[in-house]
Write a protein that holds these residues in place. Structure first.
Motif, short mmCIF file in Angstrom:
data_model
loop_
_atom_site.label_atom_id
_atom_site.label_comp_id
_atom_site.label_asym_id
_atom_site.label_seq_id
_atom_site.Cartn_x
_atom_site.Cartn_y
_atom_site.Cartn_z
N GLU A 1 11.04 2.98 -4.12
CA GLU A 1 12.35 3.34 -4.67
C GLU A 1 13.27 3.87 -3.58
OE1 GLU A 1 11.45 6.08 -7.77
OE2 GLU A 1 10.92 4.52 -9.24
N ILE A 2 12.73 4.68 -2.66
CA ILE A 2 13.53 5.18 -1.54
C ILE A 2 13.97 4.02 -0.66
CG2 ILE A 2 13.44 6.56 0.58
CD1 ILE A 2 11.57 8.49 -0.90
N PHE A 3 13.05 3.10 -0.39
CA PHE A 3 13.37 1.91 0.41
C PHE A 3 14.51 1.14 -0.25
CE2 PHE A 3 13.12 -2.52 1.45
CZ PHE A 3 12.80 -2.57 2.79
N ASP A 4 14.40 0.89 -1.56
CA ASP A 4 15.41 0.11 -2.27
C ASP A 4 16.76 0.82 -2.24
OD1 ASP A 4 13.46 -1.74 -2.86
OD2 ASP A 4 13.07 -0.95 -4.87
N ALA A 5 16.75 2.15 -2.38
CA ALA A 5 18.00 2.90 -2.36
C ALA A 5 18.70 2.78 -1.01
CB ALA A 5 17.73 4.37 -2.69
N ILE A 6 17.94 2.85 0.08
CA ILE A 6 18.54 2.76 1.41
C ILE A 6 18.98 1.33 1.71
CG2 ILE A 6 18.11 3.08 3.88
CD1 ILE A 6 16.05 5.22 3.12
N SER A 7 18.18 0.34 1.30
CA SER A 7 18.48 -1.06 1.62
C SER A 7 19.74 -1.57 0.95
CB SER A 7 17.29 -1.95 1.24
OG SER A 7 17.09 -1.95 -0.17
N ARG A 8 20.21 -0.86 -0.09
CA ARG A 8 21.46 -1.27 -0.73
C ARG A 8 22.66 -1.03 0.18
NH1 ARG A 8 19.20 1.87 -5.14
NH2 ARG A 8 18.10 0.49 -6.60
N GLY B 1 0.79 -1.22 0.00
CA GLY B 1 0.00 0.00 0.00
C GLY B 1 0.83 1.27 0.00
N VAL B 2 2.03 1.22 -0.57
CA VAL B 2 2.89 2.41 -0.62
C VAL B 2 3.07 2.84 -2.08
CG1 VAL B 2 4.09 1.75 1.48
CG2 VAL B 2 5.02 1.05 -0.74
N THR B 3 3.56 4.05 -2.27
CA THR B 3 3.75 4.58 -3.62
C THR B 3 5.02 3.99 -4.24
OG1 THR B 3 5.04 6.46 -2.81
CG2 THR B 3 2.64 6.73 -2.94
N VAL C 1 15.07 1.85 9.35
CA VAL C 1 16.44 1.69 8.89
C VAL C 1 17.34 1.40 10.09
CG1 VAL C 1 18.34 2.71 7.58
CG2 VAL C 1 15.97 3.36 7.06
N ASN C 2 18.01 0.26 10.02
CA ASN C 2 18.99 -0.10 11.04
C ASN C 2 18.41 -0.09 12.45
OD1 ASN C 2 21.59 -1.04 11.47
ND2 ASN C 2 22.45 0.99 11.80
N ASP C 3 17.08 -0.28 12.54
CA ASP C 3 16.38 -0.24 13.84
C ASP C 3 16.69 1.04 14.61
OD1 ASP C 3 15.04 -2.64 13.52
OD2 ASP C 3 16.69 -3.81 14.35
N ALA C 4 16.96 2.12 13.86
CA ALA C 4 17.33 3.39 14.52
C ALA C 4 16.58 4.57 13.92
CB ALA C 4 18.83 3.63 14.41
N VAL C 5 16.29 4.50 12.62
CA VAL C 5 15.67 5.63 11.92
C VAL C 5 14.31 5.19 11.39
CG1 VAL C 5 15.90 7.29 10.04
CG2 VAL C 5 17.94 6.51 11.28
N LEU C 6 13.31 6.06 11.57
CA LEU C 6 11.96 5.78 11.11
C LEU C 6 11.57 6.84 10.09
CD1 LEU C 6 9.54 3.85 11.68
CD2 LEU C 6 8.66 5.61 13.23
N ILE C 7 11.16 6.37 8.89
CA ILE C 7 10.76 7.28 7.82
C ILE C 7 9.27 7.06 7.57
CG2 ILE C 7 11.20 8.08 5.47
CD1 ILE C 7 13.88 6.60 5.61
N SER C 8 8.48 8.09 7.77
CA SER C 8 7.03 8.01 7.60
C SER C 8 6.61 8.70 6.31
CB SER C 8 6.33 8.67 8.80
OG SER C 8 6.75 8.06 10.02
N PRO C 9 5.43 8.40 5.80
CA PRO C 9 4.92 9.13 4.63
C PRO C 9 4.87 10.62 4.95
CG PRO C 9 3.57 7.20 5.09
CD PRO C 9 4.51 7.36 6.24
N PRO C 10 5.17 11.51 4.01
CA PRO C 10 5.38 11.28 2.57
C PRO C 10 6.83 11.00 2.19
CG PRO C 10 5.26 13.62 2.99
CD PRO C 10 5.08 12.95 4.31
N TYR C 11 7.66 10.51 3.12
CA TYR C 11 9.02 10.05 2.83
C TYR C 11 9.94 11.18 2.35
CZ TYR C 11 6.10 5.87 2.76
OH TYR C 11 5.18 4.91 3.06
N THR C 12 9.78 12.34 2.94
CA THR C 12 10.69 13.46 2.66
C THR C 12 11.83 13.41 3.67
OG1 THR C 12 9.43 14.92 4.13
CG2 THR C 12 8.80 14.87 1.79
#
Length: 235
Positions: free
Chosen positions: A156-163, A149-151, A176-187
């Motif tokens: 794409e942002i998830f894939d870029a970070i997961s690399r 249910g995401v855009t 991310v790394n159990d330390a950073v939380l990114i919520s919508p709208p992912y800015t």
């Protein structure tokens, strides 16, 4: 002469019947003993007839494998040198079979797998189960990397970070790394971290910033669309 010999062999061997209700073929069965021999099988539901070398019988899958490639033209040529055209047939589909040739076997060997040529190795069930479990784990891991249910941009942002960093989805939020939380709208401002994890937050924001810069650069390098010019009045 070869045809006459084969007909002679077929005439001396009875045609055992295997009904559709037979679920198991054990070591005393005719099919088991015929491994490596040339056989003719009639199969349900359309009475299809297959002729070839019986490669194996399997009580685990309840099926046989038959190689329908023609026997080598030279009778002295080993059956192991012939090409393969294999068919898998469930026991329940076998209406009848006929042994039409003894096939090639190890000298002085008994019936069944041990004397078959080419040789048949035992299946390592533990190794197959381990491969199955590994495949399932990889499929689950791959599925977990896809947001629900995401855009498209969020993925794409998830894939870029997961690399670069360990990344997972928590509903529609990126962790991310159990330390950073990114919520919508992912800015960049959507990325938050608890006290003491400022370095991780800076690293994540840097990756996100590079993603947005690359995306912007791709947009600006696209060929401009020509705008048609209306003809001037009066010539």
């Amino acid at each position: 002469m070869a045809d006459g010999k084969r007909q002679s062999i077929a005439g001396k061997i009875a045609t055992p019947k295997v009904g559709p209700s037979k679920d198991v073929i054990d070591g005393d069965s005719m099919l088991y003993k015929a491994v490596g021999a040339r056989i003719k099988i009639t199969c349900a539901p359309h009475n299809n007839v297959l002729e070839g070398t019986l490669f194996t019988t399997c009580n685990i899958t309840n099926a046989i494998a038959i190689n329908t490639a023609p026997a080598p033209p030279n009778p002295s040529a080993p059956l192991s040198s012939q090409p393969g055209d294999y068919h898998i047939i469930p026991f329940a589909h076998i209406l009848s079979f006929e042994l039409i040739g003894p096939g090639e076997r190890v000298p002085e060997s008994g019936p069944g797998f041990d004397g078959a040529l080419p040789s048949i190795s035992k299946v390592d069930l533990d190794a197959i189960k381990a491969r199955e479990e590994q495949t399932i784990r990889e499929m689950k891991k791959k599925d977990a990397q896809k947001g629900k249910g995401v855009t498209k941009e969020a993925q794409e942002i998830f894939d870029a970070i997961s690399r670069t960093l360990p990344t997972r989805w928590a509903d529609t939020q990126i962790v991310v790394n159990d330390a950073v939380l990114i919520s919508p709208p992912y800015t960049l401002e959507s990325a938050k971290a608890s006290a003491g994890r400022e370095q991780s937050l800076a690293q994540v924001r840097k990756i996100m910033e590079n993603y947005h810069l690359r995306k912007k650069a791709v947009g600006t390098t696209r060929a401009p669309v020509a705008t048609p010019i209306a003809p001037r009045k009066g010539g």
